[in-house]
Design a protein around this motif. Structure first.
Motif, PDB file in Angstrom:
ATOM      1  N   ARG A   4       0.849  -1.095   0.035  1.00 54.04           N
ATOM      2  CA  ARG A   4      -0.046   0.074   0.138  1.00 54.04           C
ATOM      3  C   ARG A   4       0.950   1.279  -0.119  1.00 54.04           C
ATOM      4  N   LYS A   5       1.925   1.267   0.999  1.00 56.32           N
ATOM      5  CA  LYS A   5       2.724   2.456   0.928  1.00 56.32           C
ATOM      6  C   LYS A   5       3.566   2.728  -0.574  1.00 56.32           C
ATOM      7  N   ASN A   6       4.000   1.609  -1.011  1.00 55.32           N
ATOM      8  CA  ASN A   6       5.079   1.654  -2.245  1.00 55.32           C
ATOM      9  C   ASN A   6       4.151   1.333  -3.401  1.00 55.32           C
ATOM     10  N   LYS A   7       2.946   1.337  -3.674  1.00 53.62           N
ATOM     11  CA  LYS A   7       2.437   0.978  -4.885  1.00 53.62           C
ATOM     12  C   LYS A   7       2.331   1.841  -6.096  1.00 53.62           C
ATOM     13  N   TYR A   8       3.051   3.159  -5.789  1.00 53.87           N
ATOM     14  CA  TYR A   8       3.209   4.217  -6.529  1.00 53.87           C
ATOM     15  C   TYR A   8       4.297   3.923  -7.481  1.00 53.87           C
ATOM     16  N   LEU A   9       5.160   2.864  -7.382  1.00 54.92           N
ATOM     17  CA  LEU A   9       6.210   2.748  -7.926  1.00 54.92           C
ATOM     18  C   LEU A   9       5.787   1.841  -9.213  1.00 54.92           C
ATOM     19  N   GLU A  32       9.508  -3.762   3.881  1.00 62.97           N
ATOM     20  CA  GLU A  32       9.238  -2.851   3.211  1.00 62.97           C
ATOM     21  C   GLU A  32      10.367  -2.579   2.205  1.00 62.97           C
ATOM     22  N   LYS A  33      11.581  -2.676   2.609  1.00 59.53           N
ATOM     23  CA  LYS A  33      12.604  -2.446   1.596  1.00 59.53           C
ATOM     24  C   LYS A  33      12.805  -3.564   0.645  1.00 59.53           C
ATOM     25  N   GLN A  34      12.246  -4.772   0.756  1.00 58.10           N
ATOM     26  CA  GLN A  34      12.405  -5.762  -0.075  1.00 58.10           C
ATOM     27  C   GLN A  34      11.279  -5.684  -1.112  1.00 58.10           C
ATOM     28  N   MET A  35      10.192  -5.031  -0.418  1.00 57.79           N
ATOM     29  CA  MET A  35       8.931  -4.574  -1.407  1.00 57.79           C
ATOM     30  C   MET A  35       9.358  -3.815  -2.288  1.00 57.79           C
ATOM     31  N   GLN A  36       9.952  -2.559  -1.958  1.00 57.96           N
ATOM     32  CA  GLN A  36      10.257  -1.594  -2.914  1.00 57.96           C
ATOM     33  C   GLN A  36      11.181  -2.214  -3.867  1.00 57.96           C
ATOM     34  N   ASN A  75      10.226  -2.085  -7.900  1.00 59.82           N
ATOM     35  CA  ASN A  75      11.112  -1.291  -8.796  1.00 59.82           C
ATOM     36  C   ASN A  75      11.408  -2.398  -9.842  1.00 59.82           C
ATOM     37  N   GLU A  76      11.724  -3.659  -9.819  1.00 59.98           N
ATOM     38  CA  GLU A  76      12.368  -4.429 -10.461  1.00 59.98           C
ATOM     39  C   GLU A  76      11.085  -4.912 -11.524  1.00 59.98           C
TER      40      GLU A  76
END
Length: 121
Positions: A75-80, A106-110, A114-115
């Motif tokens: 939810r926090k990183n879906k903008y990626l 969270e770091k691994q989710m980012q 990104n990938e």
């Protein structure tokens, strides 16, 4: 960008879930594995599911806690991945045998998102 995780973003279709596991592509960043497949959709929203295997965590409390962390990290990183031109069905599976802190997840989710963004664009 809106940071909600509403009903229309949740992966509930048995057809899409079956398609994910049959022909989906995988990305891994320990302790999370991402399976994704493009879906035909009129909306520009990705459909997301999370899973924590019972084999790794016998207590439902632990599984639910980790699923909550995975959903929150997405939810926090879906903008990626919001800029993708297609909609995707995404399934996040927790691979670890022990509970990790939210910062690690969270770091691994980012990294995963990104990938994924680079692969689909």
């Amino acid at each position: 960008m809106e940071q909600s995780f509403g009903k229309q973003e949740k992966l509930k279709s048995k057809i899409f879930i079956g398609q994910l596991f049959e022909e989906g592509k995988q990305l891994k960043k320990y302790p999370i594995k991402l399976i994704y497949v493009p879906i035909p959709s009129t909306e520009k929203k990705h459909q997301v599911g999370v899973s924590v295997p019972k084999r790794g965590f016998k207590n439902a409390v632990d599984r639910n806690y980790l699923k909550r962390l995975l959903r929150e990290a997405y939810r926090k990183n879906k903008y990626l991945v919001a800029s993708a031109e297609k909609s995707y069905a995404l399934m996040f599976i927790y691979l670890g045998k022990e509970k990790k802190e939210f910062s690690v997840i969270e770091k691994q989710m980012q990294k995963l998102l990104n990938e994924l963004a680079t692969k689909v664009s």
